[in-house]
Structure formats: C-alpha cells, structure tokens
Motif scaffolding. Sequence first.
Motif, PDB file in Angstrom:
ATOM      1  N   ARG A  15      34.341  36.317  -4.021  1.00  0.00           N
ATOM      2  CA  ARG A  15      33.731  37.712  -3.394  1.00  0.00           C
ATOM      3  C   ARG A  15      33.843  37.624  -2.072  1.00  0.00           C
ATOM      4  NH1 ARG A  15      28.044  35.902  -1.941  1.00  0.00           N
ATOM      5  NH2 ARG A  15      27.813  35.377  -4.620  1.00  0.00           N
ATOM      6  N   ARG A  16      34.460  36.407  -1.136  1.00  0.00           N
ATOM      7  CA  ARG A  16      35.006  36.186   0.659  1.00  0.00           C
ATOM      8  C   ARG A  16      36.405  37.097   0.322  1.00  0.00           C
ATOM      9  NH1 ARG A  16      33.562  30.673  -1.435  1.00  0.00           N
ATOM     10  NH2 ARG A  16      31.813  29.088  -0.416  1.00  0.00           N
ATOM     11  N   ILE A  17      36.957  36.610  -0.575  1.00  0.00           N
ATOM     12  CA  ILE A  17      37.795  37.218  -0.256  1.00  0.00           C
ATOM     13  C   ILE A  17      38.557  38.501   0.266  1.00  0.00           C
ATOM     14  CG2 ILE A  17      40.245  38.624  -1.121  1.00  0.00           C
ATOM     15  CD1 ILE A  17      40.638  35.427  -2.176  1.00  0.00           C
ATOM     16  N   HIS A  18      37.464  39.753  -0.745  1.00  0.00           N
ATOM     17  CA  HIS A  18      37.832  41.006  -0.919  1.00  0.00           C
ATOM     18  C   HIS A  18      36.076  41.404   0.851  1.00  0.00           C
ATOM     19  CE1 HIS A  18      38.327  42.498  -4.224  1.00  0.00           C
ATOM     20  NE2 HIS A  18      37.131  42.037  -4.961  1.00  0.00           N
ATOM     21  N   SER A  19      35.694  40.272   1.122  1.00  0.00           N
ATOM     22  CA  SER A  19      34.281  40.172   2.926  1.00  0.00           C
ATOM     23  C   SER A  19      35.679  39.863   3.709  1.00  0.00           C
ATOM     24  CB  SER A  19      33.274  38.939   2.377  1.00  0.00           C
ATOM     25  OG  SER A  19      32.915  39.638   1.244  1.00  0.00           O
ATOM     26  N   ARG A  20      36.786  39.425   2.579  1.00  0.00           N
ATOM     27  CA  ARG A  20      37.988  38.795   4.799  1.00  0.00           C
ATOM     28  C   ARG A  20      38.599  39.892   4.503  1.00  0.00           C
ATOM     29  NH1 ARG A  20      38.217  36.818   8.950  1.00  0.00           N
ATOM     30  NH2 ARG A  20      40.941  36.265   9.579  1.00  0.00           N
ATOM     31  N   MET A  21      38.793  40.689   3.490  1.00  0.00           N
ATOM     32  CA  MET A  21      39.695  42.103   3.848  1.00  0.00           C
ATOM     33  C   MET A  21      39.369  43.377   4.232  1.00  0.00           C
ATOM     34  SD  MET A  21      41.048  41.082  -0.132  1.00  0.00           S
ATOM     35  CE  MET A  21      41.978  43.570  -0.340  1.00  0.00           C
ATOM     36  N   ALA A  22      37.634  43.848   3.782  1.00  0.00           N
ATOM     37  CA  ALA A  22      37.048  44.464   4.983  1.00  0.00           C
ATOM     38  C   ALA A  22      36.724  44.059   6.090  1.00  0.00           C
ATOM     39  CB  ALA A  22      35.482  44.264   4.459  1.00  0.00           C
TER      40      ALA A  22
END
Length: 515
Positions: free
Chosen positions: A258-265
């Motif tokens: 979830r943190r990676i998806h948020s950072r990618m966004a």
Amino acid sequence: MSESVEHPRDVVEDEVARDAVERILAADDVHAGVRAFGGRAAALQDERTADGGERDGEQFDREERAALRRVGGLSTELADVTEVEYRQVRLENVVLIGVYTPSDTLEDAENSMRELAALAETAGAVVLDGLLQRRPHPDPATYLGRGKVQELADVVAALGADTVVADTELAPSQRRALEDAVKVKVIDRTAVILDIFSQHAKSREGKAQVELAQLQYLLPRLRGWGESMSRQAGGQVGAGNGMGSRGPGETKIELDRRRIHSRMARLRTQIKGFAPAREAKRANRDRYQVPSVAIAGYTNAGKSSLLNRITRAGVLVENTLFATLDPTVRRSRTPDGRVFTIADTVGFVRNLPHQLVEAFRSTLEEVSASDLVLHVVDGSHPDPASQIATVRDVLGEAGARDVPELIVFTKSDLIDDDRRILLRGLEADSVFVSARTGEGVEELIEEIGRRLPEPEVELEVVIPYDRGDLVSFAHDRARVLETSYDEAGTRIRVQASEAVAHQLESGAATGVVRS
C-alpha cells in the motif's frame, strides 16, 4: 616562549600501549596513502581526457562523480580493532549467468554477457566469472538447469563471490530458488540497470523517474518474514479457523504494498508537474518554428561527445554506460545560418527494462517531438546491427517511429577502410564522424541542414535603420538570402516561417513583397 610538543611515541612507556599507538599512526598513514592514491588516480583520469578537454568543455560533473567512485584493491582493515574503528572498503564480487536457446547464436550470447559485465562494472562491481548454458528454454524454477545450478554454487564458493547476476529479468520465484541454492544474493539485469540509473540521476525529474521505475520493479518482488506474515483467518469453524485463530490484522507485506502504491501515485503526479515547463520551452520554439534535432542511440555510443563537438555544450563525457540520463538541449546553426536546437537523450541498451521506458517517457518526448533524429551508432562495436535494431525498437515504443532518421557512425578514428565498407553496406545513407578528431562533423552539420524542413515563406522587406533589432531577429530566426541598403532602410530578402514573416512585415517601412 612556545612549549615543545612531544611526539606520542615519546610519552608512551608501556610496551603494549606503544604498540597500540604505532598501529593508530600507521592507520593515519594508510588513510594518507589512500588519499594520495585517489589524487593520483584522478590525475591519471585527467591525463587520459586531456586531449578532449577543449572538445568536451569543462564538465564539472566529472570531478563529483570520480570522487564518489570506489577503487578496487584498497582496504582500511586493521589487524587490531580494539583501539581504532575500521571499515573494509572493497568492490562487490559477482558471477554472471546466462541462458541462450538454439535459435540464438553463441556469439550473440557472449556479446550480451560482455555487455552485462560492463553494466556490472559501471554499477561498482568486479566480475569474477561467467557461466552460459544452452537450453531450449530457461528452467521455470531456477533459470539454470539442476546440474548447472550446482556448478554455479561450487564456483561461487571457490571464488568467494558476493552476488550472482542473471542476464535476464528473473521471476521472483526463480530468484528465491537460486538464492537458496547458491547461498548468496541473486539479482538480475534489470536490477543492475536500475542501480546505475539511481547513481547517475542528477535532476529532480531524473531522480523521480528512477525512483518510480525502482518501485515498479520492487512491487511484485516483496517478501515477508516471520511475524510480519500473520493474517486474519476469519470465523470459519468448520475449517478449524474459529476463535483464537485471528492474527493481528493486515500483514506487513500488505502495508508495504500500500505504501509503494501511494508513493508511485505521488511520483507520477510529480513527474506530470514537470511537463508544463517543458511544454512552455517547446511552445516558444514552435512559435517561431525553430527546427529541432534529437540525438538518440545505444549507451556509450558517443552521443554526448558529438553534442559537445557540435555545440561546445560541456556536458559530462565518460567511458561508462549510462553516463548521461538528463536531457541537454543546446542551440546551433546550419551552414546557411538557420537556427536549430539539438538535444542529447538517455542511451538505450538491449533488454531495457519496460519500467524505465515508461518512467522516462517524458524525457523521450524530445525525440518524438523532433524534426530529425541523429541515430548514433558506435562504429567500432562488434555488433552494430543489433544496436541499431534495439534503438529502433525503443524509439517505436516512445512514439518516434515516424520521425526522419539519420544514421551517424561515431568513433571513425578507430575503424579501418574495410570496416567502413561493411558499415556502409549496413546503412548506405549514413555519415561517419569522430568527436575526438573532428572528422566528418562539418559534413554532418551540412547533412542536418539539408534534412531539416525549409521555411515556407520568402519575402523582401525594407526595415528602417532605427529597427536594427528586426534585422538581428531576421538573421537569428530566418535564412537571409540578400541584403542591400537604400534611403528608407535595410532591404533584406529572407526565407522564414509564417510567424517570423508576420513579425518582419509588422515592423517594415515599405517594400513588403511575398513570393
């Protein structure tokens, strides 16, 4: 009267303490020797590039990058660490592995392994050995066959290697199985390229693009350990998952995803935020229809050296892969005086990770929006045809397939006449240049002038003598065919774009004639 300072050796009476001080002073001497060696290495690097100093400009980035480079064979390890903290400084030792199918030739496989070795050395490693296996297809479990995996484990143990690098993009399961078999870290070609990009990125946009590509690569390769794998089982009594079977909740690996998806966004939003500045610069060029040229090609083919030779841009030139990541745009002129922009772009490589193509799509816009692509090819490379095919594939992915292309074979001072004939047969409509000697550069600029779009409007105007700015503007933005002087002002006949012609007409005194 100043007091005399006693040397540490003179104040130590105890034999054991004296030995400890000797080791500390010897350590200082080691550090001094390391610094002296580093200074000598930098001096040797300057000597190797002295003949190109004028050619390539000042290149301030070279000193910064050289200062961060690790030097093989140097260590600050001490025999006794009770008194002095120590840290061992050495390069990572790697073993390369690869698989080629019956449809591939051994020569192609060896060329790919040599390129992987160059990538590993650029990333900061020492290549100890390499293993190639011919198979109908890679093993779905361990990439190599069972016997070859055992041979690899023996080689790693015998050479004391730290890492195994595969000449492909490994599946997460293959990577884990190989690590379990060889007992050292296993990475793939994509990880090495991403590591090089993260070292060489300088601008904010470049760093954001590299981080986005790294996160896209990391996302399917996350691994959970120990208690972090705890899950909620639910209330299924029949399945033995009743009360007391619930874990603490969401797993650590799910939180990481979830943190990676948020950072990618956030990174995608940040990269989009850089677009208006690029579009504003491009719109200013489009307003006066300034032609644009993009330099594209394989990594380490000589793109930055060619840009420096044409425009004296002074960008970093280094005999390493992916030395240039951030695009550089400079202005130049054709032999007939027309202004055009020329942009240096990131280099390509075979099996370039898809994540990087996606992340650097904004950088590759310079290629797709150009009027001409200078496709730079290393004429001294043993397999230029594969380099040409690789670059054309990446340009096709970037949407630049329909942009006119001019093949430029660089490093012509390193090839003989027979090699020139072979390359000319490969690409008949090409130009040979040498950034080191200057051979062919004038011919290349003339060819650029012939291939750039011609201004569509020809007009003759008389500009008042008090509007010298318009005369200068005409020389800067248009092709001046003829100049004469009369009582009303300066009479010039030019070929120009519609926007430039309109601006000249608005400031002209008399005698506006369009043809």
